[in-house]
Design an enzyme around this catalytic site. Structure first.
Site, PDB file in Angstrom:
ATOM      1  CG  ASP A 247      32.695  42.701  41.446  1.00 14.21           C
ATOM      2  OD1 ASP A 247      32.399  43.653  42.179  1.00 14.21           O
ATOM      3  OD2 ASP A 247      33.187  42.834  40.311  1.00 14.21           O
ATOM      4  CD  GLU A 309      28.706  45.036  42.573  1.00 14.26           C
ATOM      5  OE1 GLU A 309      29.009  46.229  42.802  1.00 14.26           O
ATOM      6  OE2 GLU A 309      29.398  44.278  41.858  1.00 14.26           O
TER       7      GLU A 309
END
Length: 584
Positions: A247, A309
């Site tokens: 993330d 990401e």
């Protein structure tokens, strides 16, 4: 003119236990020595919203185990689980307070181990979300760091004394967030509104938070932080995970001089000046860290994978995140521009982006994604309000029939819609609470999975799930679509099955076809051996004829219910029709 009837029967249809829209032929599966993730279908499970097994209105790990048979039928190779760690849930798990355990709301480590074991038994690997950029402010690391300036973890986060509030460089926005005569050190803003700096009286300093104030950023310039996070990754690798989705991985480092970001013009949804995040995102220091993490992961057997990401624009940035030419960083940085950055359903847009992915990523494997837990669902982004399901089938075809790893999101396969709250008092997402009404948050794409048309859509027995179930469940749900070969789910299953079985869709090369009628997107897949495959998508409401090569002997493998056909000289594509076949 030879046509291909809508209700055709064949071997692969029997394998699917349904009649796909027009599945004309099947080939035996092909053995390959490629890493599993190169041809994988990865399915994002937003754990809170997938399946509630204990009746508390919140999805959990037991619920994911219960739905593994569905994921296996769909043809999924791996699932990516959104955070399930202990957390205050300020940002629904992306504020982690313990990286080595399971939040009791989602289950236990025993539940997790069972999920990995049952998933492996069914050929469904488990990938976990890992938040490297920040922790919760309730994490013991931060509590210790915030307690004083001289504790063992004092430098584990990004701290600043700030500047005198009356300094000439301080602007009006910085003054709004001043404390005890000190203003934030610069103009950096939070992705959730307000300044990116939060004052802590115990230290008489500000800490930096790229996102919510309860999500302090770790200081990756401190080697102890990297060692700690590497140990966390080993903990989950030792439990059998197939890899990590990292993330906010492009935000690990910030400008050490804490200079102001350049203005981008205008205000964001929170009333703050828009900035160009050139000093807090995609900095060169990132890549040495990712290479070291990749080297550690590569020492494990089973082709473990790092997914990033990566909200970056352009092939040059993507090449860096692969670590080209060595390809020693992320195996699968997300191509977030293809599915999220373009205009409406447009062949020109997709042709340009597909070509860039094939030629501009330095040999890295593309990872295509059209839906996730932070963005409007693709059926809403690309829909025209009339041909929505046909358009969704086209998007699915790009995802599963191009030369890329495919990443999808729960509910995309049945056409779940984005339904934002209508009133601020119904909002759960902190972005929506801070940005209402300009930004209504992400609740709309996170509603419970629609398994049935019944009460609470089969998601839970609780009459009050954490987010309300969409009334659209009567139209879009797994039970009804599994029984309907013409459904979006029927088409998705057929595509994934063909992707798995057809040599021409595994490996080889992909070439965009440019001499096509307006409104048509088409490409050729050429395997190392065997016939070439053509994929043609009519993205327009007008019938199109697409010329075939001289002497071609086309053989349809899969077409939509629009009955795309050929006469030996041209493909005849009705409005929004799709044709996939061998062109000998």
């Amino acid at each position: 003119m030879a046509s291909f009837p809508y209700r055709c029967r064949h071997l692969l249809a029997a394998m699917l236990m349904l009649t796909p829209p027009c599945l004309v032929a099947a080939a035996s599966s092909v053995e390959t020595n490629q890493p599993w993730w190169k041809r994988a279908v990865i399915y994002e499970v937003y754990v809170r919203s997938f399946q509630d097994a204990d009746g508390d209105g919140l999805g959990d790990l037991r619920g994911v185990v219960d739905r593994l048979p569905y994921l296996q039928r769909l043809g999924v190779d791996a699932i990516w689980l959104t955070p399930f760690y202990p957390s205050p849930q300020v940002d629904f798990g992306y504020d982690i307070s313990d990286y080595r355990s399971i939040d009791p709301r989602f289950g236990s480590l025993a539940n997790f181990d069972r999920l990995v074991a049952e998933g492996n038994r069914r050929g469904v690997r488990v990938i976990v979300d890992l938040v490297l950029n920040h922790t919760s402010d309730q994490h013991p690391w931060f509590r210790e760091s915030a307690s004083s300036r001289d504790n063992p973890r004092a430098d584990w986060y990004v701290w600043s004394d700030g500047v005198p509030v009356d300094a000439p460089s301080v602007d009006a926005v910085q003054r709004r967030f001043a404390h005890e005569g000190r203003a934030p050190p610069n103009n950096w803003t939070s992705g959730f509104g307000g300044s990116a700096w939060e004052w802590v009286p115990a230290r008489r300093q500000f800490y930096y938070h790229r996102f919510y104030r309860q999500q302090p950023d770790l200081n990756w310039r401190n080697p102890a932080v990297e060692r700690a996070m590497t140990d966390v990754m080993r903990f989950w690798l030792d439990r059998g995970v197939a890899g990590f989705r990292l993330d906010a991985v492009t935000s690990l480092f910030e400008d050490p001089a804490l200079r102001d970001e350049p203005a981008a013009g205008g205000l964001d949804a929170f009333g703050m000046p828009k900035l160009r995040h050139v000093l807090t995102d995609d900095l060169p220091e990132e890549h040495a860290v990712i290479r070291r993490l990749r080297a550690m992961v590569d020492r494990y057997s089973g082709s473990r994978v790092l997914i990033g990401e990566t909200w970056v624009d352009g092939a040059a940035s993507m090449r860096r995140w692969y670590g080209a030419p060595a390809l020693d960083e992320l195996q699968l940085p997300m191509d977030t521009v293809l599915g999220f950055g373009g205009p409406r359903y447009s062949p020109d847009w997709f042709r340009r982006r597909l070509r860039e992915a094939q030629t501009g990523f330095g040999g890295g494997q593309p990872l295509f994604v059209f839906d996730n837990h932070d963005t409007e669902r693709s059926i809403d982004k690309f829909a025209d309000g009339v041909h929505d399901i046909a358009i969704a089938k086209g998007i699915a075809t790009i995802l599963y029939a191009s030369q890329a790893t495919a990443l999808t999101y729960y509910g995309a396969e049945i056409g779940m819609r984005t339904r934002p709250p209508l009133r601020r008092e119904d909002v759960r997402d902190p972005i929506g609470l801070a940005g209402w009404p300009q930004d209504k948050g992400r609740d709309g794409e996170r509603r419970p999975m629609q398994w049935t048309a019944g009460a609470q859509a089969g998601f839970t027995t609780n009459p009050s799930p954490w987010l309300p179930v969409d009334p659209d469940r009567a139209r879009a749900n797994v039970a009804s679509e599994e029984a309907d070969p013409a459904s979006l789910l029927g088409w998705t299953k057929a595509l994934i099955a063909l992707r798995r079985s057809e040599p021409g869709l595994q490996g080889g090369t992909m070439t965009l076809l440019d001499t096509v009628p307006p409104g048509v997107l088409a490409w050729q897949r050429l395997p190392g051996r065997g016939p070439r495959i053509w994929v043609a998508i009519n993205m327009s409401a007008v019938a199109q004829d697409m010329a075939l090569p001289a002497g071609a002997k086309p053989h349809a493998l899969l077409t939509t219910e629009a009955a795309a056909s050929h006469d030996g000289r041209a493909l005849h594509l009705p409005p929004f029709a799709i044709w996939i076949g061998r062109v000998g």
